[in-house]
Design a protein around this motif. Structure first.
Motif, PDB file in Angstrom:
ATOM      1  N   GLY B 324     135.048  31.444  57.761  1.00  0.00           N
ATOM      2  CA  GLY B 324     136.517  31.532  57.744  1.00  0.00           C
ATOM      3  C   GLY B 324     136.879  32.725  56.677  1.00  0.00           C
ATOM      4  O   GLY B 324     136.302  33.748  56.931  1.00  0.00           O
ATOM      5  N   GLY B 325     138.160  32.326  55.840  1.00  0.00           N
ATOM      6  CA  GLY B 325     138.468  33.367  55.062  1.00  0.00           C
ATOM      7  C   GLY B 325     139.442  34.510  55.914  1.00  0.00           C
ATOM      8  O   GLY B 325     139.513  35.543  55.497  1.00  0.00           O
ATOM      9  N   ARG B 326     139.729  34.283  57.082  1.00  0.00           N
ATOM     10  CA  ARG B 326     140.496  35.185  57.875  1.00  0.00           C
ATOM     11  C   ARG B 326     141.210  34.484  58.883  1.00  0.00           C
ATOM     12  O   ARG B 326     141.251  33.330  59.130  1.00  0.00           O
ATOM     13  N   VAL B 327     141.886  35.356  59.539  1.00  0.00           N
ATOM     14  CA  VAL B 327     142.893  34.778  60.502  1.00  0.00           C
ATOM     15  C   VAL B 327     142.569  35.542  61.721  1.00  0.00           C
ATOM     16  O   VAL B 327     142.451  36.856  61.807  1.00  0.00           O
ATOM     17  N   VAL B 328     142.101  34.882  62.681  1.00  0.00           N
ATOM     18  CA  VAL B 328     141.526  35.443  64.119  1.00  0.00           C
ATOM     19  C   VAL B 328     142.673  35.386  64.957  1.00  0.00           C
ATOM     20  O   VAL B 328     143.345  34.198  65.310  1.00  0.00           O
ATOM     21  N   THR B 329     142.915  36.568  65.443  1.00  0.00           N
ATOM     22  CA  THR B 329     144.051  36.461  66.280  1.00  0.00           C
ATOM     23  C   THR B 329     144.042  38.035  67.188  1.00  0.00           C
ATOM     24  O   THR B 329     143.765  38.794  66.810  1.00  0.00           O
ATOM     25  N   ASP B 330     144.655  37.634  68.427  1.00  0.00           N
ATOM     26  CA  ASP B 330     145.267  38.929  69.157  1.00  0.00           C
ATOM     27  C   ASP B 330     146.748  38.691  68.916  1.00  0.00           C
ATOM     28  O   ASP B 330     147.386  38.325  69.613  1.00  0.00           O
ATOM     29  N   TRP B 331     147.272  39.398  67.703  1.00  0.00           N
ATOM     30  CA  TRP B 331     148.651  39.304  67.505  1.00  0.00           C
ATOM     31  C   TRP B 331     149.746  39.740  68.316  1.00  0.00           C
ATOM     32  O   TRP B 331     149.468  41.136  68.614  1.00  0.00           O
ATOM     33  N   PRO B 332     150.459  38.901  68.968  1.00  0.00           N
ATOM     34  CA  PRO B 332     151.459  39.526  69.913  1.00  0.00           C
ATOM     35  C   PRO B 332     152.640  40.204  69.383  1.00  0.00           C
ATOM     36  O   PRO B 332     153.304  41.030  70.079  1.00  0.00           O
ATOM     37  N   GLY B 333     152.883  40.222  68.163  1.00  0.00           N
ATOM     38  CA  GLY B 333     154.183  40.539  67.508  1.00  0.00           C
ATOM     39  C   GLY B 333     155.243  39.681  67.696  1.00  0.00           C
ATOM     40  O   GLY B 333     155.291  38.697  68.519  1.00  0.00           O
ATOM     41  N   LEU B 334     156.374  39.758  66.902  1.00  0.00           N
ATOM     42  CA  LEU B 334     157.592  38.736  66.989  1.00  0.00           C
ATOM     43  C   LEU B 334     158.872  39.786  67.169  1.00  0.00           C
ATOM     44  O   LEU B 334     159.862  39.101  67.127  1.00  0.00           O
ATOM     45  N   ASP B 335     158.852  40.789  67.893  1.00  0.00           N
ATOM     46  CA  ASP B 335     159.770  41.534  68.399  1.00  0.00           C
ATOM     47  C   ASP B 335     160.434  40.661  69.419  1.00  0.00           C
ATOM     48  O   ASP B 335     159.617  39.808  70.239  1.00  0.00           O
ATOM     49  N   GLU B 336     161.670  40.836  69.761  1.00  0.00           N
ATOM     50  CA  GLU B 336     162.212  40.107  70.898  1.00  0.00           C
ATOM     51  C   GLU B 336     161.695  40.300  72.183  1.00  0.00           C
ATOM     52  O   GLU B 336     161.451  39.266  72.789  1.00  0.00           O
ATOM     53  N   ALA B 337     161.166  41.592  72.517  1.00  0.00           N
ATOM     54  CA  ALA B 337     160.328  41.602  73.812  1.00  0.00           C
ATOM     55  C   ALA B 337     158.946  40.731  73.949  1.00  0.00           C
ATOM     56  O   ALA B 337     158.793  40.393  74.960  1.00  0.00           O
TER      57      ALA B 337
END
Lengths: 458, 388
Positions: B324-337
């Motif tokens: 743990g101690g982390r965020v596992v992600t392939d972050w898509p972003g939060l912009d409109e598109a």
């Protein structure tokens, strides 16, 4: 083994009781079943249309609340929504009391058991948390009138009922080649088609995925008018052209008629007769039923074109159905209902329970016994195997109910020694007779009789 | 090895019943479970707002989407992420690497955003936006793929019939609010009226043994809310021969003025995890807890400082067996598109892949089994390395 009144009441009815005269013969059971449905008349369930109006009012109010322009408007709609939500829950609980009272007091216990059996065969669940009140009217209108009629009529009533269309997602299935399907992303949903074959008619085996898809296409257009809660056919959603299901071609013109035709054909398939014959024998007699009993049920189903009165007559007339040994375990509802019956709790007492006591004395205990009210978990319905019900938790819940709830339902508990005779008749197991007389307290004596393996089985 | 039935049938004998020779008269002896690792699956019913629980405060679009809800938070790691303030009790676990999150994940369910359908699909583990006729749960199918599984190996806890553990493989069920208060005389009489029926006899003996065990551990009265009792009971089983436990926590459907109900729900989740940790004792180091929810919520706050049903969300995880101690992600972003349908956090990975990799790591299950029988049509992809 020959006919026996106690076995008739316990195995094919909802149990014995001090206010109940057990059937005198298999023919008398069938005569009563062929006659009018006195229990439904005495203990009515609200019509589906009425339940739907309440449900729809709630949904529209909840939607208006979400879209409210101002805080004040929103708060006012919230009050109205909460009032409607309480009304929906009150209606659901009133239906539950009525349905449990029917099990407890019906003269015609066989009819109640058949309604439970077929309602489970065509199991539905609520689709949203507040939708529970739609289930009892569905059973009342699509299933109950047909338990002594023809299977084909029941199948059509169920399959075309708005509750089933919503539950198995038919209401939103759109033919990919239909006018609406071609210009939107909406598409086919195979849920109803799959369960219609696998669960409701022929059973696993005789069909392929292609049959499922074709049947789903044939069913497109069949949907629900949300305004009225009524079955509707929308030609613009229907897949054009003919479909082939189990080798038969239907169509090419979409409509209700080819759908009725495929339902008639499915009801008449030999696999359907075999599937239902076995299911009936498993439910009423044994998890491993006698082969001759199953064969006799199947033959009658086929020779009479699915006449359920004739099939039920074969069931209650067959020697294998009268074995002394009770091989089946009562479901929690059958257990609680037959316990109320054995205790002589009347319908007036049950109908007058308030909502809180309906939950505390009946519905919550049923849930801890493994049978949350009207929520079997899937269209497969409740399990049949004894092992599914006789687990440590579920048995603890049955024991706890037997020990604590009767005294909250009855001002004067019966003498446990009398209860043994009322509940189990002349063939009561010796150890239950002994235990009933050996208890230190009345409530424990009543509890051990109702918690006994002899009473839990049928 | 545990002896569940410590009582003989002397009572029954003394009262005149014959104790016929039966394997059930001898103590019930359980074989050990197939592995030592423990897996707890918590179902968060109502759709947890992943963007509120684990906040992407470093994303340039986050603040504008969450003007009211995004305030505050507990920064973790490099500061891109902040935990919801109500997760503060779990911060020490996070810092010790015993808790973390997977973000921007979901089941294959899309668009309809119904709690019931979403939960069915989550628990069935089916591979599409439809339940597709799958009627058993993925934990049950996993058990079915392992030899040596017994009923005690897995516990479904609580009143509900958890679909995730339903199916042909044997599973135990218990609700800590199942009561069984019996006088000594009532117990003896019950033994008598169940004695001739092996099925009822075994079940009631085990029920009484469980209740006695809880009483001996002082848990029978049960402190705290329902979630604490569920966690205490789960821990008591997992310390013994149980390897898998599942139960659910509600209260996540936060359409309206989300701040208060979200803090309460996360507070209960924190108590649940800390109760498990305390109750598991030395076994904590072999334990993985996965917190799964049916879908995420809308990226934007709605008009009533709440959020509506969405798509991508977060899976919180904890336990000494996980990294743990982390965020596992392939972050898509939060912009409109990048938002799914212009409204929801996109899901960049099937949450089932994470559950599958955890089971592969804990239990050594074959990848083919996980991608077929357990999770139909799943492609597990690369190992996210959740298991230590």
């Amino acid at each position: 083994m020959p006919f026996d009144p106690s076995i008739a009441a316990i195995r094919f009815g909802t149990g014995l009781g001090p206010r109940i005269v057990p059937p005198s013969s298999a023919a008398a059971m069938i005569d009563r079943l062929a006659g009018p449905d006195a229990t439904a008349q005495a203990l009515p369930i609200q019509p589906f249309a009425e339940a739907w109006r309440l449900f729809r009012d709630y949904r529209l109010t909840a939607r208006d609340m979400r879209q409210a322009g101002s805080e004040a408007e929103r708060d006012a709609l919230e009050v109205e929504r909460d009032r409607l939500r309480e009304a929906l829950e009150a209606a659901r609980l009133a239906q539950a009391r009525t349905r449990i009272a029917r099990v407890a007091v019906a003269e015609d216990g066989l009819r109640e058991r058949l309604v439970l059996f077929w309602a489970n065969h065509f199991a539905v669940e609520r689709k949203v948390p507040v939708g529970g009140l739609l289930i009892a009217p569905y059973i009342e209108e699509a299933i109950r009138p047909h338990v002594a009629g023809r299977f084909a009529d029941m199948l059509e009533a169920v399959t075309l009922h708005p509750k089933m269309l919503i539950y198995l997602d038919q209401a939103r299935s759109v033919g990919p080649g239909s006018p609406v399907g071609r210009r939107s992303e909406r598409g086919l949903n195979e849920n109803l088609a799959r369960e219609l074959l696998e669960l409701h008619t022929v059973g696993i085996g005789p069909y392929s995925q292609e049959d499922v898809t074709e049947l789903a296409k044939l069913l497109t257009g069949l949907t629900v008018n949300e305004e009225e809660g009524a079955t509707a056919f929308r030609p613009a959603w229907a897949e054009p052209g003919a479909e082939t299901v189990l080798g038969e071609s239907y169509g090419p013109r979409p409509g209700l008629e080819p759908i009725r035709a495929v339902l008639r054909d499915l009801a008449a398939r030999p696999e359907t007769a075999a599937h239902l014959a076995r299911k009936l024998a498993v439910h009423f007699v044994s998890d491993m039923p006698d082969g001759d009993l199953v064969a006799a049920l199947e033959a009658t189903f086929r020779s009479t074109g699915g006449d359920l009165l004739a099939v039920t007559e074969v069931l209650v007339a067959h020697p294998a159905a009268w074995e002394r040994r009770k091989q089946k375990v009562k479901t929690p509802l059958e257990f609680v209902g037959s316990a109320l019956r054995a205790l002589g709790v009347g319908s007036e007492r049950l109908l007058m329970l308030d909502d809180r006591d309906t939950r505390r004395l009946l519905l919550n205990p049923l849930q801890v016994m493994g049978q949350p009210w009207d929520q079997p978990g899937s269209p497969q319905g409740w399990p049949e195997a004894a092992e599914a019900w006789v687990t440590p938790q579920f048995v603890a819940a049955r024991i706890d109910w037997a020990m604590t709830m009767p005294e909250r339902l009855l001002p004067d508990l019966p003498d446990p020694r009398r209860l043994v005779e009322d509940a189990l008749g002349p063939q009561a197991a010796e150890e239950v007779r002994f235990a009933a007389g050996a208890a230190e307290r009345l409530s424990e004596g009543v509890g051990v009789v109702l918690a006994s393996a002899d009473f839990q089985r049928r | 090895m545990a002896q569940l039935t410590r009582r003989g049938f002397l009572g029954a004998l003394a009262l005149g019943c014959s104790a016929a020779a039966s394997p059930l008269v001898t103590p019930v002896v359980f074989a050990s479970a197939p592995w030592e690792s423990r897996l707890v699956v918590l179902i968060l019913r109502g759709a947890m707002d992943g963007l509120d629980a684990v906040r992407p405060v470093g994303d340039p679009d986050y603040a504008a989407l969450r003007p009211a809800l995004g305030q505050g938070g507990l920064p973790v790691g490099d500061g891109f992420w902040a935990l919801h303030p109500a997760l503060e009790p779990l911060l020490p676990l996070w810092q010790a690497g015993e808790m973390g999150a997977v973000h921007a994940v979901s089941t294959p369910y899309r668009d309809r955003r119904s709690h019931f359908d979403g939960q069915d699909i989550l628990e069935a583990g089916s591979g599409g936006s439809d339940i597709e006729g799958v009627r058993d749960g993925w934990l049950n199918r996993m058990l079915g793929a392992v030899p040596g599984v017994r009923a005690e190996t897995a516990f479904a806890i609580g009143r509900e019939n958890l679909l995730i553990l339903s199916g042909p493989a044997p599973v135990s069920r218990w609700s800590p609010d199942a009561r069984l208060r019996l006088s000594p005389q009532a117990r003896r009489l019950l033994e008598i009226v169940h004695h001739e029926d092996p099925l009822f006899r075994a079940a009631s003996d085990q029920a009484i043994a469980i209740v006695d065990g809880l009483e001996a551990e002082g848990m029978e009265r049960g402190g705290g809310g329902g979630h604490v009792r569920l966690a205490e009971f789960a821990a008591s089983r997992l310390r013994g021969d149980t390897r898998i436990a599942s139960f659910s926590l509600g209260g996540w459907d936060t359409h309206f003025r989300q701040a208060a109900p979200m803090a309460q729900a996360l507070g209960r989740l924190s108590e649940t995890i800390l109760t498990l940790r305390e109750g598991l004792g030395p076994v904590w180091s072999q334990t993985a807890i996965l917190c799964l929810t049916e879908f995420g919520r809308t990226a934007r706050e709605n008009g009533t400082q709440g959020t509506d049903h969405g798509t991508g969300g977060a899976m919180l995880f904890a336990g000494g067996a996980l990294r743990g101690g982390r965020v596992v992600t392939d972050w898509p972003g939060l912009d409109e598109a990048s938002l799914y349908a212009g409204r929801d956090l996109s899901s960049t990975r099937d949450v089932r892949a994470h559950a599958a990799w955890v089971m592969r790591g804990l239990f050594g299950l074959d990848r083919g089994v996980l991608e077929g029988a357990v999770f139909p049509r799943l492609e597990m992809g690369a190992d996210p390395g959740l298991v230590l």
